[in-house]
Motif scaffolding. Structure first.
Motif, PDB file in Angstrom:
ATOM      1  N   LYS A 182      15.472  46.524 -24.635  1.00 26.37           N
ATOM      2  CA  LYS A 182      16.210  46.931 -25.599  1.00 26.37           C
ATOM      3  C   LYS A 182      17.594  47.818 -25.093  1.00 26.37           C
ATOM      4  CE  LYS A 182      13.871  51.987 -24.717  1.00 26.37           C
ATOM      5  NZ  LYS A 182      13.391  52.888 -25.780  1.00 26.37           N
ATOM      6  N   ARG A 183      17.630  47.828 -23.831  1.00 28.40           N
ATOM      7  CA  ARG A 183      19.343  48.644 -23.207  1.00 28.40           C
ATOM      8  C   ARG A 183      20.157  46.783 -23.111  1.00 28.40           C
ATOM      9  NH1 ARG A 183      21.371  48.805 -18.478  1.00 28.40           N
ATOM     10  NH2 ARG A 183      19.615  47.501 -17.084  1.00 28.40           N
ATOM     11  N   VAL A 184      19.470  45.752 -23.062  1.00 24.52           N
ATOM     12  CA  VAL A 184      20.291  44.559 -22.948  1.00 24.52           C
ATOM     13  C   VAL A 184      19.799  43.297 -23.511  1.00 24.52           C
ATOM     14  CG1 VAL A 184      20.878  43.099 -20.741  1.00 24.52           C
ATOM     15  CG2 VAL A 184      20.589  45.373 -20.232  1.00 24.52           C
ATOM     16  N   SER A 185      20.498  43.059 -24.259  1.00 25.12           N
ATOM     17  CA  SER A 185      20.462  42.025 -24.988  1.00 25.12           C
ATOM     18  C   SER A 185      21.450  40.909 -25.027  1.00 25.12           C
ATOM     19  CB  SER A 185      19.802  42.158 -26.248  1.00 25.12           C
ATOM     20  OG  SER A 185      20.642  43.217 -27.283  1.00 25.12           O
ATOM     21  N   GLN A 186      21.071  39.571 -26.064  1.00 26.96           N
ATOM     22  CA  GLN A 186      22.007  38.765 -26.329  1.00 26.96           C
ATOM     23  C   GLN A 186      22.323  38.063 -28.119  1.00 26.96           C
ATOM     24  OE1 GLN A 186      21.811  34.650 -24.803  1.00 26.96           O
ATOM     25  NE2 GLN A 186      22.103  33.413 -27.233  1.00 26.96           N
ATOM     26  N   SER A 187      23.865  38.960 -27.990  1.00 30.41           N
ATOM     27  CA  SER A 187      23.533  38.861 -29.996  1.00 30.41           C
ATOM     28  C   SER A 187      23.516  36.882 -31.034  1.00 30.41           C
ATOM     29  CB  SER A 187      25.370  39.598 -29.695  1.00 30.41           C
ATOM     30  OG  SER A 187      26.074  38.465 -29.868  1.00 30.41           O
ATOM     31  N   LEU A 188      23.992  37.686 -31.832  1.00 26.96           N
ATOM     32  CA  LEU A 188      23.450  35.943 -32.602  1.00 26.96           C
ATOM     33  C   LEU A 188      24.605  34.500 -31.920  1.00 26.96           C
ATOM     34  CD1 LEU A 188      22.379  37.321 -35.494  1.00 26.96           C
ATOM     35  CD2 LEU A 188      21.217  36.427 -34.300  1.00 26.96           C
ATOM     36  N   ASN A 189      25.817  35.296 -31.275  1.00 25.33           N
ATOM     37  CA  ASN A 189      27.361  34.585 -31.257  1.00 25.33           C
ATOM     38  C   ASN A 189      27.073  34.102 -30.030  1.00 25.33           C
ATOM     39  OD1 ASN A 189      27.380  37.250 -29.843  1.00 25.33           O
ATOM     40  ND2 ASN A 189      29.683  37.262 -30.831  1.00 25.33           N
ATOM     41  N   GLY A 190      25.714  34.504 -29.465  1.00 24.41           N
ATOM     42  CA  GLY A 190      25.878  34.653 -27.863  1.00 24.41           C
ATOM     43  C   GLY A 190      26.452  35.816 -26.805  1.00 24.41           C
ATOM     44  N   ASP A 191      27.631  37.103 -26.965  1.00 18.58           N
ATOM     45  CA  ASP A 191      27.662  37.705 -26.190  1.00 18.58           C
ATOM     46  C   ASP A 191      26.002  38.372 -25.482  1.00 18.58           C
ATOM     47  OD1 ASP A 191      30.076  36.424 -26.694  1.00 18.58           O
ATOM     48  OD2 ASP A 191      30.408  38.542 -27.923  1.00 18.58           O
ATOM     49  N   PHE A 192      26.583  38.321 -24.545  1.00 16.80           N
ATOM     50  CA  PHE A 192      25.444  39.389 -24.093  1.00 16.80           C
ATOM     51  C   PHE A 192      25.711  40.974 -23.656  1.00 16.80           C
ATOM     52  CE2 PHE A 192      22.682  39.574 -20.197  1.00 16.80           C
ATOM     53  CZ  PHE A 192      22.235  39.430 -20.442  1.00 16.80           C
ATOM     54  N   TYR A 193      25.084  41.859 -24.265  1.00 15.12           N
ATOM     55  CA  TYR A 193      25.463  43.498 -24.411  1.00 15.12           C
ATOM     56  C   TYR A 193      24.718  44.208 -23.985  1.00 15.12           C
ATOM     57  CZ  TYR A 193      28.039  42.115 -29.116  1.00 15.12           C
ATOM     58  OH  TYR A 193      28.943  42.307 -29.892  1.00 15.12           O
ATOM     59  N   PHE A 194      25.047  45.316 -23.428  1.00 17.53           N
ATOM     60  CA  PHE A 194      24.373  46.273 -22.478  1.00 17.53           C
ATOM     61  C   PHE A 194      25.107  47.469 -22.953  1.00 17.53           C
ATOM     62  CE2 PHE A 194      25.906  42.713 -19.408  1.00 17.53           C
ATOM     63  CZ  PHE A 194      24.307  43.241 -18.390  1.00 17.53           C
ATOM     64  N   SER A 195      23.802  48.492 -23.582  1.00 21.45           N
ATOM     65  CA  SER A 195      23.978  50.065 -24.431  1.00 21.45           C
ATOM     66  C   SER A 195      24.646  50.854 -22.923  1.00 21.45           C
ATOM     67  CB  SER A 195      22.712  50.212 -24.994  1.00 21.45           C
ATOM     68  OG  SER A 195      22.558  49.327 -26.227  1.00 21.45           O
ATOM     69  N   ASN A 196      24.027  50.776 -22.052  1.00 22.89           N
ATOM     70  CA  ASN A 196      24.667  51.597 -20.412  1.00 22.89           C
ATOM     71  C   ASN A 196      24.141  50.593 -19.924  1.00 22.89           C
ATOM     72  OD1 ASN A 196      21.658  52.426 -20.189  1.00 22.89           O
ATOM     73  ND2 ASN A 196      21.698  53.436 -22.319  1.00 22.89           N
ATOM     74  N   VAL A 197      25.229  50.091 -18.477  1.00 28.50           N
ATOM     75  CA  VAL A 197      24.759  50.348 -17.783  1.00 28.50           C
ATOM     76  C   VAL A 197      24.003  50.658 -16.217  1.00 28.50           C
ATOM     77  CG1 VAL A 197      26.710  48.608 -18.007  1.00 28.50           C
ATOM     78  CG2 VAL A 197      27.202  49.604 -16.655  1.00 28.50           C
ATOM     79  N   LEU A 198      23.600  49.892 -15.396  1.00 30.95           N
ATOM     80  CA  LEU A 198      22.630  50.734 -14.352  1.00 30.95           C
ATOM     81  C   LEU A 198      23.855  50.036 -13.540  1.00 30.95           C
ATOM     82  CD1 LEU A 198      19.357  51.315 -16.226  1.00 30.95           C
ATOM     83  CD2 LEU A 198      20.844  52.818 -15.800  1.00 30.95           C
ATOM     84  N   GLN A 199      23.543  50.693 -11.868  1.00 30.82           N
ATOM     85  CA  GLN A 199      23.419  50.123 -10.881  1.00 30.82           C
ATOM     86  C   GLN A 199      22.729  49.019 -10.482  1.00 30.82           C
ATOM     87  OE1 GLN A 199      23.620  53.587  -7.851  1.00 30.82           O
ATOM     88  NE2 GLN A 199      25.270  52.651  -7.070  1.00 30.82           N
ATOM     89  N   GLU A 200      21.364  48.607 -10.985  1.00 27.25           N
ATOM     90  CA  GLU A 200      20.525  47.353 -10.672  1.00 27.25           C
ATOM     91  C   GLU A 200      21.890  46.329 -11.652  1.00 27.25           C
ATOM     92  OE1 GLU A 200      17.175  47.553 -14.356  1.00 27.25           O
ATOM     93  OE2 GLU A 200      17.431  49.450 -12.366  1.00 27.25           O
ATOM     94  N   ASP A 201      22.323  46.362 -13.016  1.00 27.03           N
ATOM     95  CA  ASP A 201      22.904  46.291 -12.713  1.00 27.03           C
ATOM     96  C   ASP A 201      23.941  44.960 -12.745  1.00 27.03           C
ATOM     97  OD1 ASP A 201      21.576  46.221 -16.023  1.00 27.03           O
ATOM     98  OD2 ASP A 201      22.591  47.842 -16.597  1.00 27.03           O
ATOM     99  N   SER A 202      23.939  45.262 -11.481  1.00 31.45           N
ATOM    100  CA  SER A 202      25.095  44.497 -10.646  1.00 31.45           C
ATOM    101  C   SER A 202      24.926  43.167  -9.683  1.00 31.45           C
ATOM    102  CB  SER A 202      25.589  45.310  -9.533  1.00 31.45           C
ATOM    103  OG  SER A 202      26.219  46.756  -9.497  1.00 31.45           O
ATOM    104  N   ARG A 203      25.623  42.225  -9.987  1.00 27.66           N
ATOM    105  CA  ARG A 203      25.463  40.787  -9.974  1.00 27.66           C
ATOM    106  C   ARG A 203      27.230  40.300  -9.967  1.00 27.66           C
ATOM    107  NH1 ARG A 203      20.206  39.098 -12.282  1.00 27.66           N
ATOM    108  NH2 ARG A 203      20.246  37.341 -11.045  1.00 27.66           N
ATOM    109  N   ASN A 204      26.435  38.603  -9.052  1.00 26.60           N
ATOM    110  CA  ASN A 204      28.125  37.747  -9.212  1.00 26.60           C
ATOM    111  C   ASN A 204      27.408  36.837 -10.309  1.00 26.60           C
ATOM    112  OD1 ASN A 204      28.629  39.531  -7.326  1.00 26.60           O
ATOM    113  ND2 ASN A 204      27.781  38.593  -6.247  1.00 26.60           N
ATOM    114  N   ASP A 205      26.037  36.817 -10.975  1.00 21.30           N
ATOM    115  CA  ASP A 205      26.149  35.239 -11.628  1.00 21.30           C
ATOM    116  C   ASP A 205      25.669  35.431 -12.977  1.00 21.30           C
ATOM    117  OD1 ASP A 205      23.809  36.196 -10.466  1.00 21.30           O
ATOM    118  OD2 ASP A 205      22.946  34.160  -9.588  1.00 21.30           O
TER     119      ASP A 205
END
Length: 1183
Positions: A182-205
């Protein structure tokens, strides 16, 4: 104009009432009857092709004759013959483009197929051909994204435009889907949404992928690098560099109310086509993460078609209708507040059919018909008609045709009017194109249903008897049954438009032969079919629910009744699947047996009885049970001196709930190897608080009990030892009694080892005489349960105590028990003994009780000894049999029943205790009064004559007083045993016989004789006799059978019969005939027996039959007609009639079974008893 429109509609409605029903040409006739073309297959309107494969545009049609095909491309004729890359499939209009030498994009465009024959032209829809495209992402350099923890973030996908649009998804470089919530999800047009980011969201890929379905290719975007910074680390680092100034100290990273990232603003608008899928999306940011919910402001969300997806961020409604238009509201909430967004939905519609596409018309010349092209849409679509592909206004005029908006009306149609009409309905969102032909035919009726077809149906079910017919004009169907007495056009029959006859509730009487007749103006056609009504299949005995123990057999019964003419098939299923392939499963005609049941056999078993017409089924569950597994993991906790807590883990209950647990213990100190029950707890518990005894080495085990039985014992617990202590209890059952008159035996129930509480167990025995000032005497007893005190006075009361003592000390103070020393015989007899005679058979004895101290023991009761000295009648001898009556307890009186009347008795009374009887009281005497006498000793009948007889008797054996006289009563008895009037006669006491005169001739009498005393009359002796024989005849009856000449005569007759038998045997061997034998053969009697040579008597003649009564009469019980006086009388063998001899003077007729005289007598059915006098007269005539 409006008036003209209304008039047209009125005429159309009136006309439709007389329009012929549309006629379908059967498939098996389509190749033989002329028929305009019909498009049967075409490619979709929007046809996307794979550029790597040949282009195939489908167009197939049927018609008679077979149609030819042509194509247009982008509105102009497409000459397929001139293009070397294009060809048509044989017998088809399907277009094939070979792209091996050209590019597929050269053949993109709008295509339309035309199929025509001499009866008309059909056209396909416009087919837009486009090649699929899967372009690559444009080359771009994506900057790394660095954000502080807690802010919202959107990663754009922005895929390239493809045909059809690609499917989008996000994965990492290892092709693993990125986790969404419910915090992180893909929209209908394909964009990737974060309602709020956490340190664990850090990544290179973070990589967006696009999958193109037509080309089966996947394209990927350049990876996106995201780094989320911790605010404290940022502040520390920046403070050192920038003089303690915070870099990110503003609100974006802190808690905040929700706001929508998509859609923007407070409201938005969305349009969707009817029948399509509506998807609405709301994605919000905030901290904590917001929750999304959906409502419809103007009503409820459509049930069954609406669903919330993507963690409630997307609302999807399937198969949208006009009712789904309205305002929808999404709400985002967290603990700090909420945000709302309204989406206004409007529903438009491409054209859609209201009653379906127009149907082909097959009409006969002169008939009427209608083509209707009724559709709807938003906005309202327009309707245009073409005939054979040409606008109808440009087509040849036809006087039988009239166009009314979406309807074409044909009136009195004529041959040559066959054509294909196209209906095109369109608005801004699309179009509908439909072909419908009008085929004018003249065909006589024919029935397509096979002749003599047999229809079978189950009783009480619906029967449908088909009569599929074709003809033009449409034939009228009529049904008959049997002799065609009347048409079947009313209740209970239902005739359908297609000619099918329906019997709604078929019964046995509906079976038979049916005839359907098809008629039109060109002829008549008949067809015969049969209906057979069968009995339904029913399961009479369903399988029962079974609970069976593992290893035992189980039988499921399934008794079925079915129609005997149908072939039944019994099938068994387990859990809706096939039975296991196991020889333990035995299927019989009406049962299923499972041997050696295992737990895997548990489940639902279903028996299904199938016939060709119906079936029935029933199910039952099999539960396999077994004794529970033993408990495990025994553990001792909460250990105390006198208690401990025991816990365990239950074993498998094997489908039978555990009812209780039994806890046992072994005392290895006192009874090693012996297990004792300690306590029980309910099956729902797995722990028990155990109370323990001192000085015991406990080992525990647990058994579980279910409906099958006890489990095996669990593995035992560890040993738990309790310390010793003084006894908690004293021996029970303390009592004192004497075995001799001068001793006292003190006994008790010793303590068990568990009750001893310690080593060195012994008993302190104490006693004293129950008298003022008596002292306790104490002795110590070990290893015994009794002690004998000698020299005690007789039957004296004592107080007793027994106390348990061990090495740890004495037990509690014992209670006082009471006992007595030994008994001795009583030394006194009862006094004041007296008697009261109540009647002739009952007397009551009274006495005074013996003083307690003279009884010298426990009073058991009193005994009365009495005997009959003699009867007061002078002739009776003395009787000295002695009787004893015992009266238990402290009685002072007793009844003496069963005394003899008119007798002298003596008696005495004695007291007795546990040792024996005391002395007898002084004997006393009493007399019983007179009673009623017994019956006369005998009553016999002598000297019976025709109207008189004599009765003789002997006095009663028991006089019971002075006999004062006799009373004689007698009455006649007829052949049906009915009793006549009673005569009574008083007789003196000294009489012993009486002669009765003036009796009725040949009549049976019943006699009753009783004696009397002053007390009354006693029971009667009875007898019966017949007044039929005089003394002389009776005397001859006695003498004739003992005469020598009679015996000689009998032997001579027997010898003659033997000689005759020998002669018959010889003649038979020689082939001759013997007249007597013929007669005998004609009247053979199975009762005939030859003579016995040893005694010269006949086989039937036997002394064993001497006591048979005269036929039709009863023998008096006193033997008035005495059989012992006439043992060999022929009267015993008479069968009624006169008993005459045969002409040869022999007795053959009398001794060879049925005779002529017997047959005559039986034929007349004489009700009069046969007279012994007649038999004797016959004998006298012979002598």
């Amino acid at each position: 104009m409006e008036r003209k429109w209304r008039l047209s509609i009125s005429l159309l409605v009136h006309f439709l009432g007389h329009v012929a029903t549309a006629l379908e040409v059967p498939l098996d006739l389509q190749d033989r009857l002329p028929q305009p073309p019909t498009i049967t297959n075409q490619s979709p309107k929007d046809y996307i092709i794979d550029p790597r494969e040949n282009i195939v545009i489908h167009c197939d049609a049927k018609g008679t004759p077979h149609p030819s095909f042509s194509w247009t491309r982008n509105g102009t004729h497409f000459d397929t013959d001139k293009d070397p890359n294009v060809s048509l499939k044989p017998e088809s209009g399907t277009l094939v483009v070979d792209i091996s030498r050209v590019k597929a994009e050269q053949y993109e465009g709008t295509y339309q197929c035309t199929a025509r024959n001499i009866h008309g032209t059909a056209i396909s829809s416009n087919i837009v051909v486009r090649q699929s495209r899967s372009p690559l992402w444009s080359k771009e350099k994506i900057q790394d994204i660095v954000v502080p923890e807690g802010v919202s973030l959107v990663l754009p996908c922005e895929p390239p435009t493809g045909l059809p649009p690609p499917i989008l998804f996000w994965m990492d470089s290892n092709f693993q889907k990125l986790p969404q919530s419910k915090r992180v999800s893909q929209s209908l047009n394909g964009d990737f949404y974060f309602s709020n980011v956490l340190q664990e969201d850090s990544r290179n890929d973070y990589i967006c992928y696009a999958r193109f379905t037509h080309t089966q290719t996947i394209q990927q975007k350049q990876p996106i690098k995201v780094k989320v910074l911790n605010m404290d680390a940022i502040n520390d680092t920046v403070a050192a560099l920038y003089n303690d100034t915070d870099l990110f100290s503003e609100a974006p990273a802190g808690a905040r109310e929700p706001t929508f990232l998509v859609p923007s603003g407070s409201s938005s608008f969305k349009t969707v086509l009817r029948g399509h899928t509506l998807e609405m999306e709301c994605i919000a940011e905030g901290l904590p993460t917001p929750e999304i919910s959906w409502t419809k402001v103007s009503g409820d969300l459509p049930s069954g078609r609406a669903s919330e997806m993507n963690y409630n961020k997307t609302l999807r409604i399937l198969d949208v209708s006009e009712s789904d238009a309205g305002e929808y509201r999404c709400t985002a909430r967290n603990e700090l507040g909420s945000a709302r967004h309204s989406i206004h939905v409007s529903v438009t519609a491409a054209p859609y059919w209201i009653r379906g596409a127009p149907r082909n018309l097959v009409l006969a010349p002169g008939e009427n018909g209608v083509l209707t092209c009724r559709a709807s849409g938003t906005p309202k679509p327009t309707v245009t008609w073409t005939m054979n592909g040409v606008p109808i206004e440009n087509s040849p005029k036809d006087p039988s045709r009239r166009v009314e908006d979406d309807t074409i009306i044909f009136t009195d149609i004529q041959s040559g009017s066959s054509a294909v009409y196209q209906c095109n309905i369109s608005n801004v969102h699309g179009y509908l194109l439909s072909n419908a032909f009008v085929n004018v035919l003249s065909e006589p009726p024919r029935v397509l249903t096979p002749s003599n077809q047999v229809n079978q149906v189950i009783r009480n079910h619906r029967a449908l008897i088909d009569c599929s017919a074709f003809g033009s004009p449409i034939p009228v169907i009529t049904w008959f049954k049997g002799s065609r007495a009347s048409t079947l056009d009313g209740d209970p029959y239902i005739l359908h438009e297609n000619g099918t006859l329906e019997v709604p509730n078929a019964q046995a009487r509906d079976s038979g032969r049916y005839t359907c007749v098809a008629r039109n103006t060109l002829g008549t056609y008949e067809n015969h079919v049969s209906l057979e009504v069968k009995e339904p299949t029913r399961i009479l005995k369903q399988p029962d629910y079974k609970v069976i123990q593992r290893g035992r057999p189980v039988v499921f019964e399934c008794k079925v009744k079915h129609d005997p003419t149908l072939l039944p098939t019994m099938t068994w299923l387990k859990d809706k699947g096939e039975l296991p392939d196991d020889e333990r499963f035995i299927v019989d005609s009406d049962s299923l047996t499972i041997n050696d049941v295992t737990e895997n056999d548990a489940g639902v078993y279903t028996c299904i009885m199938n016939t060709t017409l119906d079936h029935d089924s029933a199910s039952a569950r099999l539960t396999v049970v077994e004794r529970p597994d033993p408990p495990s993991d025994l553990e001792l906790t909460d250990q105390k001196k006198r208690s401990v807590q025991l816990t365990w883990t239950p074993g498998n209950d094997h489908n039978s709930p555990i009812q209780k647990f039994l806890i046992q213990y072994e005392d290895s100190l006192h009874h090693r190897g012996h297990w004792h029950n300690l306590t029980e707890v309910p099956g729902t518990k797995t722990t028990a608080h155990l109370k323990l005894s001192p000085y015991v080495h406990y080992t525990f085990r647990v058994l579980a009990l279910n409906g099958v039985g006890f489990s095996h014992p669990s593995y035992h617990s560890r040993v738990y030892k309790t310390d010793g202590a003084a006894p908690d209890e004293n021996p029970t059952g303390v009592q004192g009694f004497g075995t001799e008159h001068n001793n006292l035996v003190i006994s008790w129930k010793p303590l068990t080892g568990l009750q001893a509480n310690g080593p060195g167990l012994h008993y302190k025995v104490m006693w004293r005489q129950k008298a003022p000032g008596s002292d306790w005497t104490v002795v110590t007893v070990a290893n015994n349960s009794k002690f004998v005190v000698s020299g005690t006075p007789t039957f004296s009361p004592y107080e007793l105590k027994v106390q348990a003592v061990n090495d740890y000390g004495p037990g509690p103070d014992p209670p006082i028990a009471h006992g007595r020393s030994g008994e001795d015989l009583p030394i006194a007899a009862p006094e004041n003994v007296r008697v009261n005679v109540l009647n002739s058979t009952l007397a009551e004895v009274h006495w005074d009780p013996v003083p307690f101290d003279l009884i010298r023991g426990h009073l058991k009761g009193y005994k009365v000894y009495y005997w009959r000295k003699h009867s007061l009648h002078k002739h009776n001898p003395d009787h000295m049999e002695q009787d004893i009556l015992t009266f238990s307890g402290n009685h002072t009186r007793g009844m003496l029943p069963g005394l003899h009347p008119f007798s002298l008795y003596s008696f005495n009374v004695r007291v007795f205790n546990g040792k024996g009887e005391g002395p007898a009281s002084h004997s006393q005497q009493f007399k019983t009064p007179q009673g009623v006498p017994g019956p006369p000793t005998s009553l016999i009948v002598t000297n019976p004559n025709l109207d008189s007889l004599t009765l003789e008797w002997r006095p009663p054996h028991d006089h019971n007083g002075h006999i004062t006289g006799y009373t004689l009563k007698y009455q006649p008895v007829n052949n049906s045993n009915d009793l006549g009037p009673v005569e009574e006669l008083a007789l003196a006491a000294n009489e012993t016989s009486v002669t009765l005169l003036n009796l009725k001739y040949s009549t049976r009498y019943k006699f009753y004789l009783n004696a009397k005393t002053v007390t009354g009359a006693g029971p009667a002796a009875t007898q019966e006799a017949i007044t039929s024989l005089d003394e002389a005849v009776a005397s001859r009856q006695v003498d004739i059978a003992t005469q020598g000449w009679f015996i000689g005569l009998m032997c001579a007759i027997a010898l003659l019969i033997l000689i005759l038998l020998i002669i018959c045997f010889i003649q038979r061997n020689k082939g001759g005939k013997y007249p007597v034998k013929e007669k005998e053969d004609a009247h053979t009697d199975p009762e005939f027996q030859p003579m016995k040579d040893d005694d010269c008597t006949f086989g039937e003649y036997s002394d064993n039959e001497d006591h048979k009564p005269l036929k039709g009469s009863r023998t008096p019980s006193n033997g008035t007609v005495k059989r012992e006086d006439s043992d060999d009388s022929l009267v015993d063998y008479g069968e009624g009639g006169d008993g005459q001899f045969n002409e040869d003077g022999s007795f053959i007729g009398q001794y060879s079974g049925k005779s002529a005289s017997r047959d005559t007598a039986e034929g007349h059915e004489s009700s009069e008893a046969p007279s012994p006098v007649n038999a004797m007269n016959s004998l006298n005539s012979f002598v």
